[in-house]
Design a protein around this motif. Structure first.
Motif, short mmCIF file in Angstrom:
data_model
loop_
_atom_site.label_atom_id
_atom_site.label_comp_id
_atom_site.label_asym_id
_atom_site.label_seq_id
_atom_site.Cartn_x
_atom_site.Cartn_y
_atom_site.Cartn_z
N UNK A 268 0.81 -1.23 0.00
CA UNK A 268 0.00 0.00 0.00
C UNK A 268 0.83 1.27 0.00
N UNK A 269 2.15 1.17 0.15
CA UNK A 269 3.03 2.32 0.12
C UNK A 269 4.21 2.03 -0.80
N UNK A 270 4.83 3.06 -1.37
CA UNK A 270 5.97 2.84 -2.26
C UNK A 270 7.13 2.16 -1.53
N UNK A 271 7.86 1.35 -2.27
CA UNK A 271 9.06 0.71 -1.73
C UNK A 271 10.23 1.67 -1.86
N UNK A 272 10.88 1.96 -0.75
CA UNK A 272 12.00 2.91 -0.75
C UNK A 272 13.30 2.12 -0.82
N UNK A 273 14.12 2.38 -1.83
CA UNK A 273 15.40 1.65 -1.95
C UNK A 273 16.27 1.84 -0.72
N UNK A 275 19.31 2.34 -0.57
CA UNK A 275 20.37 3.31 -0.81
C UNK A 275 19.94 4.75 -0.64
N UNK A 276 18.65 4.99 -0.47
CA UNK A 276 18.15 6.36 -0.37
C UNK A 276 18.68 7.01 0.90
N UNK A 277 19.21 8.24 0.82
CA UNK A 277 19.70 8.91 2.03
C UNK A 277 18.56 9.27 2.96
N UNK A 278 18.86 9.34 4.26
CA UNK A 278 17.85 9.67 5.27
C UNK A 278 16.60 8.80 5.08
N UNK A 279 16.82 7.51 4.95
CA UNK A 279 15.75 6.60 4.54
C UNK A 279 14.58 6.60 5.51
N UNK A 280 14.84 6.65 6.81
CA UNK A 280 13.75 6.63 7.79
C UNK A 280 12.79 7.80 7.57
N UNK A 281 13.35 8.95 7.28
CA UNK A 281 12.54 10.14 7.03
C UNK A 281 11.75 9.99 5.73
N UNK A 283 10.81 7.22 4.20
CA UNK A 283 9.74 6.22 4.39
C UNK A 283 8.55 6.85 5.10
N UNK A 284 8.82 7.61 6.17
CA UNK A 284 7.73 8.24 6.92
C UNK A 284 6.97 9.23 6.06
N UNK A 285 7.67 10.01 5.24
CA UNK A 285 7.01 11.00 4.39
C UNK A 285 6.10 10.34 3.37
N UNK A 286 6.59 9.31 2.71
CA UNK A 286 5.77 8.63 1.70
C UNK A 286 4.60 7.90 2.34
N UNK A 287 4.80 7.37 3.55
CA UNK A 287 3.69 6.72 4.25
C UNK A 287 2.59 7.75 4.55
N UNK A 288 2.98 8.91 5.08
CA UNK A 288 2.00 9.93 5.41
C UNK A 288 1.26 10.40 4.16
N UNK A 337 15.83 11.02 -6.14
CA UNK A 337 16.01 9.86 -5.26
C UNK A 337 15.53 8.55 -5.89
N UNK A 338 14.94 8.62 -7.09
CA UNK A 338 14.47 7.43 -7.83
C UNK A 338 13.51 6.61 -6.97
N UNK A 339 12.35 7.22 -6.68
CA UNK A 339 11.37 6.60 -5.79
C UNK A 339 10.28 5.82 -6.52
#
Length: 712
Positions: A268-273, A275-281, A283-288, A337-339
């Motif tokens: 239900x949410x995009x898969x974040x590679x 290698x993406x910098x600041x990945x935790x942030x 992931x949270x942004x795309x989830x929201x 970031x190639x999301x």
């Protein structure tokens, strides 16, 4: 939220120095959704639907969960519960500790359905088997948004609550060992000074209590230490009773473990590679942003915590300013970031095309589920009034996104004529002096000729000039057919130059910044305003026109280093302005640090004497500094690193470990000085700005500071 609930909250919180009475707050707890429903899971496990703007169904207005054994119920206590998201998904895990057992539960919204799967582990001293327990749920449904004139139908393993069109279901995978109804609070109870503790005991004297309400109390027994409750919201014209019950049964069978729920949530949410910098942030942004999105791609600003408009004008709508800027930030972030967000970009562009008004503009607010006009106060162009009660920056923001999307290759039917008509509409709100006419501002609390509005015009014209190659000279018989003497892209370039030069009228030499506005009486309002930080992105867009002919249509002028259109004097003024605003609006206390909206902002301050810090303003400051750093870098200006450092500092405040980010990963709209979060949570706009700032800094090698060489 029903009026009875709002009044009960008023009784509990009237006079509180940090809570606004009558609201349904989401500053604590987590949301599940992203594929239809938007469901809040409170720290005590209570569920509440916030998805009406996204789906048109109302669902749960309140609920409460507990554990029963031998008829004795222990309601879950938020102080003895802990909560988290499972991996990168919107699956919410909540662990409830009680004196008798520990309950671990998982909540996931899947389209129009929702599952609560719970397992129980008895305390070793309780001398009870797991299957001696039952999960208790008190649930109040409001089908069609009603809590009266509601009825129930009952089955062995489910109950159906209905009003007219909306039919809501509650079912259990292990059957129901108890089921009883509950009438809403009576008039005397509503008028009583004391709040109510729900659910009440059964009232045997009320023959109608069992069937004539949307409120039920059920017990679902544990089998092999597990049980699952499910709800489903449906429209009777689209889903038959048999189909609704069958869907819940299928979900019970398919998603019968925490791992199965996690697998379902992952899609239900995009898969974040990795290698993406600041990945935790990220992931949270795309989830929201996924949670706040309707199937159409349009987004609500945030969960509507104040549906009765007692302390705000509501948040559960789509504003084209916020939504188009989010779309632009996502487009830029995806490039950098190639999301893999191509579907998101296309959905947004398609809805902007579909919702354009005949005059080429976009309305104040719409319902995200279908683009229909929503309640608002800035619809002058629909009411045939003067543009004073119109927010022209919204149309500018949409043009900027659509032009960039076109340059990136987003293919949507009707895009070109929509851009041509939008260009004519923007022209109609540009005065002869090169600045927008008197209209409402981005914060929607005053009128005038705003620097922020001018910045959105500069960015819109610049984006269209850069990406408008091949646009026809007229629209599809739109309102301004044959408006342009030259190609629309060339016309947009000329207009961008006019706005660029006209910005000098708003320069305040004594402060070294651009004014907030020129008032409708012609006076200069020289207060600092975080919305004017939009000038940084606007000047980057304009600068990219320096060596780029209008026939060029590369994917992103934000990454171009062609440069040259911004002259040295203007570059110095922009540097001064951004520094003046981020320094002048900074507030730091023992609990928080960040930027407030503008000087003299009095909204939702309660008893706090000064302005409140806003996450939008703080994130905007970070992004403006990042954009200024990139612009300076394009001009080989050594001041770039100074701005990159400030961008990193401000970004840190809204990052997951920052003072303005909640443990949930959410960015609330505002904070009191003592660190109390307030207003819409999560708010989509700052999440998109945070994401774009990471992308901007990373794309220019500025996300981390250059290491300082060690002394020899």
């Amino acid at each position: 939220m029903q009026l009875r609930d709002a009044l009960d909250d008023y009784k509990r919180n009237a006079g509180h120095d940090r809570l606004f009475a009558g609201e349904r707050r989401t500053v604590a707890g987590r949301f599940t959704g992203g594929d239809g429903r938007l469901l809040h899971v409170a720290p005590d496990g209570g569920l509440r639907d916030f998805g009406y703007p996204l789906t048109g169904t109302s669902g749960l207005s309140r609920s409460r969960f507990g554990l029963a054994v031998d008829g004795d119920v222990t309601w879950f206590d938020p102080s003895r519960s802990r909560q988290r998201y499972v991996d990168d998904t919107p699956l919410v895990e909540t662990v409830h500790e009680t004196d008798r057992a520990t309950v671990r539960r998982y909540d996931l919204a899947i389209g129009d359905a929702h599952l609560t799967r719970a397992t129980v582990e008895p305390d070793p001293d309780a001398d009870r088997d797991a299957d001696d327990f039952a999960l208790v749920a008190y649930a109040a449904f409001a089908p069609d948004g009603r809590d009266e004139r509601v009825g129930q139908l009952r089955y062995d393993d489910a109950v159906e609550v209905y009003h007219a069109d909306e039919h809501d279901y509650l079912a259990s995978a292990t059957g129901l060992s108890d089921l009883r109804g509950q009438l809403p609070p009576t008039f005397p109870e509503v008028l009583d000074d004391a709040p109510m503790d729900l659910p009440r005991d059964r009232d045997a004297a009320r023959y109608d209590e069992e069937r004539l309400s949307g409120e039920v109390v059920v017990e679902a027994p544990f089998e092999d230490a597990a049980t699952t409750l499910g709800t489903l919201l449906s429209d009777r014209s689209e889903t038959t009773r048999e189909a609704a019950r069958s869907r819940l049964s299928e979900l019970f069978a398919e998603l019968d473990s925490a791992s199965a729920l996690a697998d379902a949530a992952a899609g239900t949410t995009p898969t974040v590679p990795a290698s993406v910098p600041e990945r935790e942030s990220v992931v949270a942004d795309l989830r929201v942003l996924s949670l706040l999105s309707a199937e159409t791609g349009l987004r609500i600003a945030g969960p509507d915590f104040d549906p009765h408009y007692q302390h705000s004008g509501g948040y559960g709508y789509t504003w084209f300013r916020d939504d188009a800027e989010i779309s632009t930030f996502l487009l830029e972030s995806d490039d950098r970031l190639e999301l893999g967000l191509d579907d998101w970009h296309a959905r947004s562009a398609r809805m902007y095309v579909d919702t354009q008004r005949p005059d080429g503009s976009w309305p104040h607010r719409v319902w995200p589920r279908n683009g229909a006009l929503a309640p608002g106060w800035a619809n002058a162009r629909i009411e045939d009034g003067p543009d004073v009660d119109y927010q022209a920056d919204q149309t500018g923001s949409v043009i900027a996104f659509l032009a960039r999307a076109r340059g990136r290759g987003v293919d949507v039917d009707g895009l070109d004529p929509v851009l041509v008509d939008a260009l004519a509409s923007l022209d109609s709100t540009l005065a002869e002096d090169g600045r927008p006419v008197v209209c409402q501002n981005a914060w929607e609390d005053s009128v005038g000729r705003f620097t922020h509005t001018a910045a959105t015009f500069l960015e819109a014209y610049s984006a269209l000039a850069r990406h408008g190659a091949g646009l026809a000279g007229d629209g599809n018989d739109g309102p301004e057919d044959d408006e342009f003497d030259d190609a629309p892209a060339d016309h947009a370039r000329d207009r961008a130059r006019e706005v660029y030069e006209a910005l000098d009228d708003l320069w305040v030499p004594d402060r070294g910044c651009y004014a907030l506005r020129e008032t409708d009486h012609g006076d200069v309002d020289d207060r600092l305003d975080s919305a004017t930080l939009e000038l940084a992105s606007a000047h980057r867009a304009y600068d990219s026109l320096g060596d780029a002919p209008s026939t060029e249509a590369d994917s992103s002028e934000a990454d171009s280093t062609a440069g040259g259109a911004v002259d040295d004097e203007r570059l110095d003024r922009l540097v001064s302005h951004v520094e003046c605003v981020v320094d002048g609006l900074a507030r730091e206390t023992d609990a928080i640090a960040g930027l407030f909206r503008y000087e003299g902002d009095g909204w939702r301050r309660a008893d706090q004497p000064g302005e409140k810090v806003w996450t939008v303003s703080t994130a905007w400051g970070a992004h403006a500094c990042a954009e200024t750093a990139a612009l300076l870098s394009d001009h080989d200006d050594p001041r770039a690193e100074r701005f990159a450092e400030r961008a990193r500092e401000l970004l840190g405040l809204v990052s997951p470990a920052g003072a303005l980010c909640e443990p949930t990963g959410y960015l609330p709209e505002q904070f009191f000085d003592d660190g109390t979060p307030d207003s819409a949570t999560p708010l989509g706009w700052p999440h998109a700005i945070r994401l774009a700032t990471i992308g901007s800094l990373d794309a220019h090698g500025l996300l981390t500071a250059e290491p300082v060489p060690a002394d020899d």
